[in-house]
Motif scaffolding. Structure first.
Motif, PDB file in Angstrom:
ATOM      1  N   HIS A 231     -17.875  12.878 -37.337  1.00 22.13           N
ATOM      2  CA  HIS A 231     -17.082  13.128 -38.543  1.00 22.13           C
ATOM      3  C   HIS A 231     -16.097  11.988 -38.713  1.00 22.13           C
ATOM      4  CE1 HIS A 231     -14.821  15.472 -41.172  1.00 22.13           C
ATOM      5  NE2 HIS A 231     -14.901  16.678 -40.587  1.00 22.13           N
ATOM      6  N   GLU A 232     -15.697  11.128 -37.749  1.00 24.61           N
ATOM      7  CA  GLU A 232     -15.192   9.925 -38.113  1.00 24.61           C
ATOM      8  C   GLU A 232     -15.842   8.923 -38.814  1.00 24.61           C
ATOM      9  OE1 GLU A 232     -13.008   8.660 -34.590  1.00 24.61           O
ATOM     10  OE2 GLU A 232     -12.265  10.594 -34.197  1.00 24.61           O
ATOM     11  N   GLU A 233     -17.109   8.730 -38.091  1.00 18.47           N
ATOM     12  CA  GLU A 233     -17.919   7.748 -38.472  1.00 18.47           C
ATOM     13  C   GLU A 233     -18.337   7.971 -40.031  1.00 18.47           C
ATOM     14  OE1 GLU A 233     -21.084   7.844 -35.431  1.00 18.47           O
ATOM     15  OE2 GLU A 233     -19.822   6.923 -34.182  1.00 18.47           O
ATOM     16  N   ALA A 234     -18.677   9.271 -40.101  1.00 18.72           N
ATOM     17  CA  ALA A 234     -19.269   9.547 -41.562  1.00 18.72           C
ATOM     18  C   ALA A 234     -18.012   9.238 -42.642  1.00 18.72           C
ATOM     19  CB  ALA A 234     -19.697  11.136 -41.619  1.00 18.72           C
ATOM     20  N   THR A 235     -16.830   9.691 -42.483  1.00 20.62           N
ATOM     21  CA  THR A 235     -15.909   9.664 -43.393  1.00 20.62           C
ATOM     22  C   THR A 235     -15.045   8.467 -43.367  1.00 20.62           C
ATOM     23  OG1 THR A 235     -14.169  10.620 -41.850  1.00 20.62           O
ATOM     24  CG2 THR A 235     -15.488  12.172 -43.269  1.00 20.62           C
ATOM     25  N   GLY A 236     -15.257   7.575 -42.430  1.00 18.98           N
ATOM     26  CA  GLY A 236     -14.298   6.429 -42.437  1.00 18.98           C
ATOM     27  C   GLY A 236     -12.821   6.377 -41.738  1.00 18.98           C
ATOM     28  N   TYR A 237     -12.684   7.699 -41.396  1.00 17.06           N
ATOM     29  CA  TYR A 237     -11.107   7.852 -40.998  1.00 17.06           C
ATOM     30  C   TYR A 237     -11.085   7.951 -39.513  1.00 17.06           C
ATOM     31  CZ  TYR A 237      -9.946   9.602 -45.325  1.00 17.06           C
ATOM     32  OH  TYR A 237      -9.605   9.528 -46.825  1.00 17.06           O
ATOM     33  N   SER A 238     -10.075   7.257 -38.567  1.00 16.32           N
ATOM     34  CA  SER A 238      -9.721   7.159 -37.469  1.00 16.32           C
ATOM     35  C   SER A 238      -9.320   8.296 -36.754  1.00 16.32           C
ATOM     36  CB  SER A 238      -8.738   6.018 -37.087  1.00 16.32           C
ATOM     37  OG  SER A 238      -7.451   6.300 -37.725  1.00 16.32           O
ATOM     38  N   SER A 239      -9.351   8.615 -35.718  1.00 16.77           N
ATOM     39  CA  SER A 239      -8.846   9.888 -34.940  1.00 16.77           C
ATOM     40  C   SER A 239      -7.491  10.048 -35.297  1.00 16.77           C
ATOM     41  CB  SER A 239      -9.072   9.679 -33.588  1.00 16.77           C
ATOM     42  OG  SER A 239      -8.410   8.873 -32.816  1.00 16.77           O
ATOM     43  N   GLU A 240      -6.452   9.072 -35.630  1.00 16.01           N
ATOM     44  CA  GLU A 240      -5.227   9.341 -35.844  1.00 16.01           C
ATOM     45  C   GLU A 240      -5.217   9.960 -37.247  1.00 16.01           C
ATOM     46  OE1 GLU A 240      -6.469   6.539 -34.447  1.00 16.01           O
ATOM     47  OE2 GLU A 240      -5.556   6.958 -32.437  1.00 16.01           O
ATOM     48  N   GLU A 241      -5.903   9.186 -38.133  1.00 13.98           N
ATOM     49  CA  GLU A 241      -5.888   9.510 -39.631  1.00 13.98           C
ATOM     50  C   GLU A 241      -6.359  11.129 -39.747  1.00 13.98           C
ATOM     51  OE1 GLU A 241      -6.625   5.364 -41.786  1.00 13.98           O
ATOM     52  OE2 GLU A 241      -8.057   6.200 -40.858  1.00 13.98           O
ATOM     53  N   MET A 242      -7.383  11.622 -38.859  1.00 14.12           N
ATOM     54  CA  MET A 242      -8.140  12.862 -39.026  1.00 14.12           C
ATOM     55  C   MET A 242      -6.928  14.064 -38.651  1.00 14.12           C
ATOM     56  SD  MET A 242     -11.242  12.412 -39.463  1.00 14.12           S
ATOM     57  CE  MET A 242     -12.210  13.573 -38.960  1.00 14.12           C
ATOM     58  N   LEU A 243      -6.026  13.466 -37.936  1.00 13.35           N
ATOM     59  CA  LEU A 243      -4.915  14.661 -37.426  1.00 13.35           C
ATOM     60  C   LEU A 243      -4.189  15.130 -38.608  1.00 13.35           C
ATOM     61  CD1 LEU A 243      -3.510  12.939 -34.273  1.00 13.35           C
ATOM     62  CD2 LEU A 243      -4.751  14.992 -34.497  1.00 13.35           C
ATOM     63  N   GLY A 244      -4.063  16.318 -38.779  1.00 19.14           N
ATOM     64  CA  GLY A 244      -3.129  16.851 -39.844  1.00 19.14           C
ATOM     65  C   GLY A 244      -3.915  17.030 -41.057  1.00 19.14           C
ATOM     66  N   TRP A 250     -11.156  17.055 -48.170  1.00 16.91           N
ATOM     67  CA  TRP A 250     -12.440  16.742 -48.303  1.00 16.91           C
ATOM     68  C   TRP A 250     -12.814  16.642 -49.565  1.00 16.91           C
ATOM     69  CZ3 TRP A 250     -12.344  13.387 -44.303  1.00 16.91           C
ATOM     70  CH2 TRP A 250     -11.823  13.624 -43.195  1.00 16.91           C
ATOM     71  N   PHE A 251     -12.433  17.418 -50.531  1.00 19.73           N
ATOM     72  CA  PHE A 251     -13.021  17.773 -51.863  1.00 19.73           C
ATOM     73  C   PHE A 251     -12.315  17.503 -52.918  1.00 19.73           C
ATOM     74  CE2 PHE A 251     -14.707  20.425 -48.305  1.00 19.73           C
ATOM     75  CZ  PHE A 251     -15.800  20.142 -48.209  1.00 19.73           C
ATOM     76  N   SER A 252     -13.013  17.116 -54.140  1.00 22.26           N
ATOM     77  CA  SER A 252     -12.494  16.712 -55.239  1.00 22.26           C
ATOM     78  C   SER A 252     -11.999  18.086 -55.962  1.00 22.26           C
ATOM     79  CB  SER A 252     -13.438  16.236 -56.296  1.00 22.26           C
ATOM     80  OG  SER A 252     -14.423  16.985 -56.703  1.00 22.26           O
ATOM     81  N   GLU A 253     -11.262  17.725 -57.106  1.00 20.53           N
ATOM     82  CA  GLU A 253     -10.415  19.064 -57.570  1.00 20.53           C
ATOM     83  C   GLU A 253     -11.539  20.122 -58.252  1.00 20.53           C
ATOM     84  OE1 GLU A 253      -7.431  20.141 -57.851  1.00 20.53           O
ATOM     85  OE2 GLU A 253      -6.870  18.340 -56.523  1.00 20.53           O
ATOM     86  N   GLU A 254     -12.509  19.548 -58.577  1.00 19.35           N
ATOM     87  CA  GLU A 254     -13.621  20.393 -59.125  1.00 19.35           C
ATOM     88  C   GLU A 254     -14.122  21.319 -58.052  1.00 19.35           C
ATOM     89  OE1 GLU A 254     -17.367  18.694 -60.666  1.00 19.35           O
ATOM     90  OE2 GLU A 254     -16.469  16.872 -60.172  1.00 19.35           O
ATOM     91  N   LYS A 281     -13.383   7.937 -47.175  1.00 14.11           N
ATOM     92  CA  LYS A 281     -12.262   7.065 -47.442  1.00 14.11           C
ATOM     93  C   LYS A 281     -12.355   6.134 -48.393  1.00 14.11           C
ATOM     94  CE  LYS A 281      -9.089   4.382 -44.508  1.00 14.11           C
ATOM     95  NZ  LYS A 281      -8.551   4.125 -43.051  1.00 14.11           N
ATOM     96  N   ASN A 282     -13.748   5.355 -48.753  1.00 15.31           N
ATOM     97  CA  ASN A 282     -13.864   4.342 -49.575  1.00 15.31           C
ATOM     98  C   ASN A 282     -13.966   4.852 -50.926  1.00 15.31           C
ATOM     99  OD1 ASN A 282     -16.378   5.677 -49.754  1.00 15.31           O
ATOM    100  ND2 ASN A 282     -17.481   4.044 -48.905  1.00 15.31           N
ATOM    101  N   GLY A 283     -13.628   6.249 -51.144  1.00 14.20           N
ATOM    102  CA  GLY A 283     -13.915   6.706 -52.401  1.00 14.20           C
ATOM    103  C   GLY A 283     -14.969   7.351 -52.925  1.00 14.20           C
ATOM    104  N   SER A 284     -16.021   7.290 -52.280  1.00 16.66           N
ATOM    105  CA  SER A 284     -17.492   7.881 -52.647  1.00 16.66           C
ATOM    106  C   SER A 284     -17.500   9.389 -52.501  1.00 16.66           C
ATOM    107  CB  SER A 284     -18.462   6.930 -52.154  1.00 16.66           C
ATOM    108  OG  SER A 284     -18.427   7.099 -50.650  1.00 16.66           O
ATOM    109  N   GLN A 285     -18.654   9.987 -52.881  1.00 13.71           N
ATOM    110  CA  GLN A 285     -18.711  11.416 -52.614  1.00 13.71           C
ATOM    111  C   GLN A 285     -20.157  11.439 -52.167  1.00 13.71           C
ATOM    112  OE1 GLN A 285     -16.651  14.385 -54.298  1.00 13.71           O
ATOM    113  NE2 GLN A 285     -15.169  12.514 -53.826  1.00 13.71           N
ATOM    114  N   VAL A 286     -20.318  12.083 -51.020  1.00 19.36           N
ATOM    115  CA  VAL A 286     -21.693  12.178 -50.351  1.00 19.36           C
ATOM    116  C   VAL A 286     -22.095  13.828 -50.236  1.00 19.36           C
ATOM    117  CG1 VAL A 286     -22.934  11.715 -48.211  1.00 19.36           C
ATOM    118  CG2 VAL A 286     -21.069  10.298 -48.938  1.00 19.36           C
ATOM    119  N   PRO A 287     -22.933  13.974 -50.533  1.00 18.52           N
ATOM    120  CA  PRO A 287     -23.566  15.543 -50.660  1.00 18.52           C
ATOM    121  C   PRO A 287     -23.855  16.096 -49.530  1.00 18.52           C
ATOM    122  CG  PRO A 287     -25.297  13.951 -51.331  1.00 18.52           C
ATOM    123  CD  PRO A 287     -24.261  13.174 -51.373  1.00 18.52           C
ATOM    124  N   TYR A 288     -23.356  17.018 -48.957  1.00 17.81           N
ATOM    125  CA  TYR A 288     -23.383  17.750 -47.866  1.00 17.81           C
ATOM    126  C   TYR A 288     -23.713  19.210 -47.799  1.00 17.81           C
ATOM    127  CZ  TYR A 288     -21.787  14.399 -44.287  1.00 17.81           C
ATOM    128  OH  TYR A 288     -21.817  13.035 -43.367  1.00 17.81           O
TER     129      TYR A 288
END
Length: 324
Positions: A231-244, A250-254, A281-288
């Motif tokens: 989850h951290e690797e796929a989104t680019g967030y560290s464990s500290e950034e994942m907290l909270g 994780w999703f755009s307004e639409e 984190k880099n602003g891109s959208q990845v289909p899941y």
């Protein structure tokens, strides 16, 4: 009754023609008073006993103090003998006293415990590699200097069986002498339980981290409480950034309303699925493709699931559409 007792004492002095010391209790308007009376016969010129003389000292306060001391000693002895922990009293020669629990803990009789040193119950080295003799000497010196200590200690029973102990050391003074009081609790079962929990957690983490996609666990407020490394690797967030973080973060307004409805379905119906772009984190959208199941832990409900990157599937679908 008290007067009769005093008179009987007086008769013993005169009839026995001897000095007599006795404790006498008298009840007065101010309460019970205790006297220590020394009485002797009074003689005439011919040596005949003609009466009695005596001196009485009020020892009421002393008797009360002695009774309080006896009561205190009795209470201490009861606590000492009935404690669920081992209690040891040591001086420079070793153990000078211990309760039955302490002797049983060490696999010895109380008589065998007297004179033993802490090293008689310790392996050569503690689990961290330090020499037990050096570590014990340092801790005992600190405690004798007045520093109360509490720490874990690897101990040995008389047959060599190791056991985990929690020790509390304190300096105590009795009768003008300085002693070291050691209160010992056998925490072997607690340590085994902690180790079992740690092994189970490690095993669970290994399973979660081996999953082919991102793993997530959200509470009933939508807050992320557990995830895997992917989850951290796929989104680019560290464990500290994942907290909270919350599920809708994780999703755009639409797509937020759609995801919210699927999350609500999990808590209402027990299971749901969804497809939506994951914002990284880099602003891109990845289909899941996301799964969600209801899980209960310690009486609380959680959403647990796995997200699979379907970028390749989406690309293949787009290519087939173009070819068609």
């Amino acid at each position: 009754e008290q007067a009769a007792s005093v008179m009987a004492n007086d008769r013993q002095v005169m009839e026995g023609n001897r000095i007599f010391t006795v404790q006498e209790d008298l009840t007065t308007a101010e309460g019970e008073i205790t006297f220590l009376a020394t009485k002797g016969p009074l003689h005439d010129a011919a040596g005949n006993v003609i009466g009695m003389v005596g001196v009485s000292h009020d020892i009421t306060e002393r008797k009360r103090a002695e009774e309080e001391i006896r009561e205190s000693e009795h209470k201490y002895r009861v606590l000492f003998e009935t404690a669920n922990d081992g209690i040891f009293l040591l001086n420079e020669t070793g153990v000078v006293d211990c309760n039955q629990k302490g002797a049983d803990m060490c696999g010895r009789t109380r008589e065998e415990m007297i004179g033993c040193s802490p090293m008689d119950f310790s392996p050569e080295r503690q689990p961290d590699g330090q020499l037990s003799s050096e570590l014990a000497a340092a801790k005992m010196a600190a405690a004798l200097d007045g520093e109360p200590l509490r720490f874990e200690w690897e101990s040995l029973r008389a047959d060599g069986e190791p056991f985990a102990a929690e020790l509390a050391l304190n300096r105590v003074e009795m009768g003008g002498a300085v002693f070291l009081q050691a209160i010992c609790r056998d925490i072997t079962e607690r340590k085994r339980a902690e180790e079992a929990v740690a092994r189970e957690r490690t095993f669970s983490e290994d399973i979660i981290n081996s999953l082919p996609g991102i793993f997530y666990m959200y509470d009933d407020k939508g807050k992320l409480v557990r995830w895997n490394k992917k989850h951290e690797e796929a989104t680019g967030y560290s464990s500290e950034e994942m907290l909270g973080r919350y599920v809708l973060d994780w999703f755009s307004e639409e797509h937020k309303q759609y995801i919210l409805s699927q999350v609500q379905s999990v808590f209402a119906e027990g299971e749901s699925f969804a497809e939506a772009p994951l914002s990284i984190k880099n602003g891109s959208q990845v289909p899941y493709f996301f799964t969600g199941r209801l899980a209960t832990l310690d009486g609380k409900q959680y959403l647990v699931g796995v997200g699979i990157d379907i970028t390749e599937r989406k690309r293949s679908e787009a290519e087939r559409t173009l070819l068609a």
